[in-house]
Design an enzyme around this catalytic site. Sequence first.
Site, short mmCIF file in Angstrom:
data_model
loop_
_atom_site.label_atom_id
_atom_site.label_comp_id
_atom_site.label_asym_id
_atom_site.label_seq_id
_atom_site.Cartn_x
_atom_site.Cartn_y
_atom_site.Cartn_z
N PHE B 115 -14.57 20.57 -3.14
CA PHE B 115 -14.00 19.29 -3.32
C PHE B 115 -13.95 18.55 -1.85
CE2 PHE B 115 -11.24 16.31 -5.92
CZ PHE B 115 -11.98 16.96 -7.29
N GLN B 236 -4.94 4.31 -1.07
CA GLN B 236 -6.38 5.09 -1.36
C GLN B 236 -7.18 4.36 -2.20
OE1 GLN B 236 -7.21 9.35 -3.05
NE2 GLN B 236 -7.25 9.62 -0.92
N HIS B 238 -10.48 5.10 -4.16
CA HIS B 238 -11.50 6.25 -4.49
C HIS B 238 -12.95 5.74 -4.22
CE1 HIS B 238 -13.43 9.58 -6.55
NE2 HIS B 238 -12.39 10.28 -6.64
N LEU B 248 -12.51 5.82 -13.03
CA LEU B 248 -12.82 7.04 -11.92
C LEU B 248 -14.03 7.93 -12.47
CD1 LEU B 248 -11.75 8.57 -9.42
CD2 LEU B 248 -10.42 9.79 -10.95
N GLU B 251 -14.39 13.27 -7.79
CA GLU B 251 -14.98 13.85 -6.66
C GLU B 251 -15.81 15.08 -7.23
OE1 GLU B 251 -12.62 12.72 -2.96
OE2 GLU B 251 -12.62 14.96 -3.20
N ARG B 282 -11.76 10.49 1.27
CA ARG B 282 -12.11 9.32 0.48
C ARG B 282 -12.07 8.12 1.22
NH1 ARG B 282 -8.44 11.29 -4.81
NH2 ARG B 282 -9.98 12.92 -5.19
N HIS B 348 -6.97 3.63 -6.15
CA HIS B 348 -6.70 4.77 -6.67
C HIS B 348 -5.09 5.55 -6.76
CE1 HIS B 348 -7.87 8.65 -8.80
NE2 HIS B 348 -7.80 9.09 -7.93
N ARG B 390 -4.79 10.68 1.17
CA ARG B 390 -4.54 11.72 0.44
C ARG B 390 -5.79 12.70 0.17
NH1 ARG B 390 -5.55 13.27 -4.59
NH2 ARG B 390 -5.52 11.31 -5.69
#
Lengths: 233, 575
Positions: B115, B236, B238, B248, B251, B282, B348, B390
């Site tokens: 990730f 954030q 994304h 979404l 990731e 991100r 996000h 994050r």
Amino acid sequence: MQVHLRIQRYNPEVDAKPYFAEYDVEVEPTDRVLDALNLVKWYHDGTLTYRRSCAHGVCGSDAMRINGRNRLACKLLIRDVGTNITIEPLIGFRIIRDLVVDMEPFFEAYKSVLPFLINDDPAPVGERLQSPEDRQRFDDTTKCILCACCTSSCPITWTNDEFVGPAAIVNAHRFIYDSRDQAAAERLAILNQKSGVWRCRTVFNCTEACPRGIQVTRAIEEVKRSLLTGDVS
Amino acid sequence: MYHRFDAVIVGAGGAGLMAAAQLAGKVNVAVISKLYPTRSHTGAAQGGIGAALGNLEEDHWIWHMFDTVKGGDYLVDQDAAEVLAREAIDAVYELEHMGLPFNRTPDGRIDQRRFGGHTRNFGEGPVRRACYAADRTGHMILQTLYQQGIKHQVQYFNEMMMLDLLLTDDGVCTGVVALDILTGEIHVFHAKAVLLATGGFGRIFKVTSNALSLTGDGCAIAFRRGLPLEDMEFFQFHPTGIYKMGILLSEACRGEGGILRNGKGERFMEKYAPTLLDLAPRDMVSRSIYLEIRQGLGIDGKDYVHLDLTHLPAEVIENKLPDITDFVRTYMGLDPVTDLIPIQPTAHYAMGGIPTDVDGRVTIDENNTVLPGLYAAGECACVSVHGANRLGTNSLVDLIVFGRRAGRHMLQFIAENDLHPLPKEPDFRARAEVSALLDGDGTENAAAIRADLQEAMFTHAGVFRTAEGLLQLKDQLAELRHRYSRVGLRDKSRNFNMDLVETIETGYLLDVAEAVAAGALAREESRGGHFREDFPERDDANWLKHTLVYRTSGGLEMRYKPVVVTRFEPKERKY
């Protein structure tokens, strides 16, 4: 492009019975039916009432009957449904207001099948082991989002209030075939009652209605077979 | 209607339900949800939950902690990040014991995958840390926790919307007031301990991955009651939202080998993050996408780029990313096995929120003074483990670790404290707010106000920010606030009045947007998800500190508190 919406309305505070209201809204072909409903609510008629949340087919809030089929309004695009769209609440449930129906009986049926892992052995320090094959055995039924599209599409549930319905069986299936669970026999006993799987007439409406692509009828058939053979592998 | 409980939890996503699981069967607990619990947005989380189990390769909690701190651009409180990384391991096992159907390795253990920003040995290269259940990990967490609640007979109050938080004059929380959406009735919940777990507020932005219900209710209500909000300027984006819709695409797509390509077909992340490439954090990837677009390198010169999965084996796409595949087919009419997917960054996750300590206790000032009886966990809270950006999968880790800690601390608090009396006329404010809307004759449309708010925030408080834009935004928000003071309902019914619900939510969005905009204007540096074009560098000398914004009679007031640094001194962030 313009679409014509025919939406069933009913507010028990003011209406004697349900009726259809009609709206024309401008949308893109790639918009969701939910986008069209939102346009009506936000800019044409603020009294139109429906449930919605995630808007991409994972929360299960906006199940409704669209052109005669149970769909999630957020998972159906205008280009796939055409310019004349009739929207009604899910059938087989009491209407609370417009497209909002009483979900309590649905969740009660779900709860009746013990939809939680039962394993009384002391848990290990790390994870309980499970082979990829054993995990795959119940993968399909883990996808359920409890939207009620299947249960509401089942003709048995329209006339029989006792039948737990396909969604509850799907969620029983998810645990019956989980190698970590120890209560398959209890759940099978519940589904062997007259409210259980034997009410199913294998119409396949549930499978067709499922927005998550779960093979619902197949899951019900597997439970029936386990009841006959006693084999839950 | 009046209810009395030991504990009241507002919000039935991962944090609320994990806390409820600690309390169920031991004390009297109520869970209030604006939706049905299974509709909560935790269910939309896809890719995985990070924990250094080391099932596939060597991994250690301290590497996870480091990645969290570095990913957060060093604004993370490191004592909290240590708790997060250490306890993630046990919390993931607890989920497994509750029945969560994780994917498995050939030897039957929990499978793990790569990730963004997850590295071995303090940044050397990618590591497999994300535990997952296909690409519906959040769905399985939410289902599993709801199932546990049924097993332990948690009392759920579904389709109930919080309207007010009850605090006494001497600063103790004694309960909440809520609207029963079904009937329009106002309910008072009197409790020893209250947990706010109301989720995020992505709906302040036009393009977002967030559900329509994510309107910052808990944050806004706390803010209105005089409590601070922390680090609200850090939001954030994304990198991979479906173009225009914002839905979404996890990731995990890049974790499984997906590549981002510009209009020339180039793998542009080679320029921006030579080591981690497409799996950089991100904030960096989202900025890189916009930098490409600004240079005219979007697809056909437009404002999007491509996510390319076409080189992956079809069975990896179908089996490990089934929901993503379904989204792309449903919403774009494309097949990820053969087609490039148009994507743009999508709003996000809120790193900021209601400040808490590591036990979920709400703190009210720069000395971390605790407000007795009030807890917050999940996206609405700021512990702070996410700092300025994050790390992927840490939202789920946060819910589980701090939802659990909050629940356990509440248990202890309930045992040690008596029920505090309610303030006089506890539902006065909530009733006044609802009656003003139902009986008022305002003419402004809440939906139009909300749409203008989302557009303004996306334009001026998105991935790139400037003083000029933020000042313009401040004026726009003032104008929207003025319009909101004249808002009117079209629906005056009592039963299931979603016009009422959405209008109240729009008020919450306004409150939260003002806090975001004010924090962003004040912070004259660039860090993580907050990028100021007029101050493009991180400035640790002046800005290695948390923002606390208060709403006072004289307007918004900013205070600051230090960042807790324990193991890792701030360094330049390169990937």
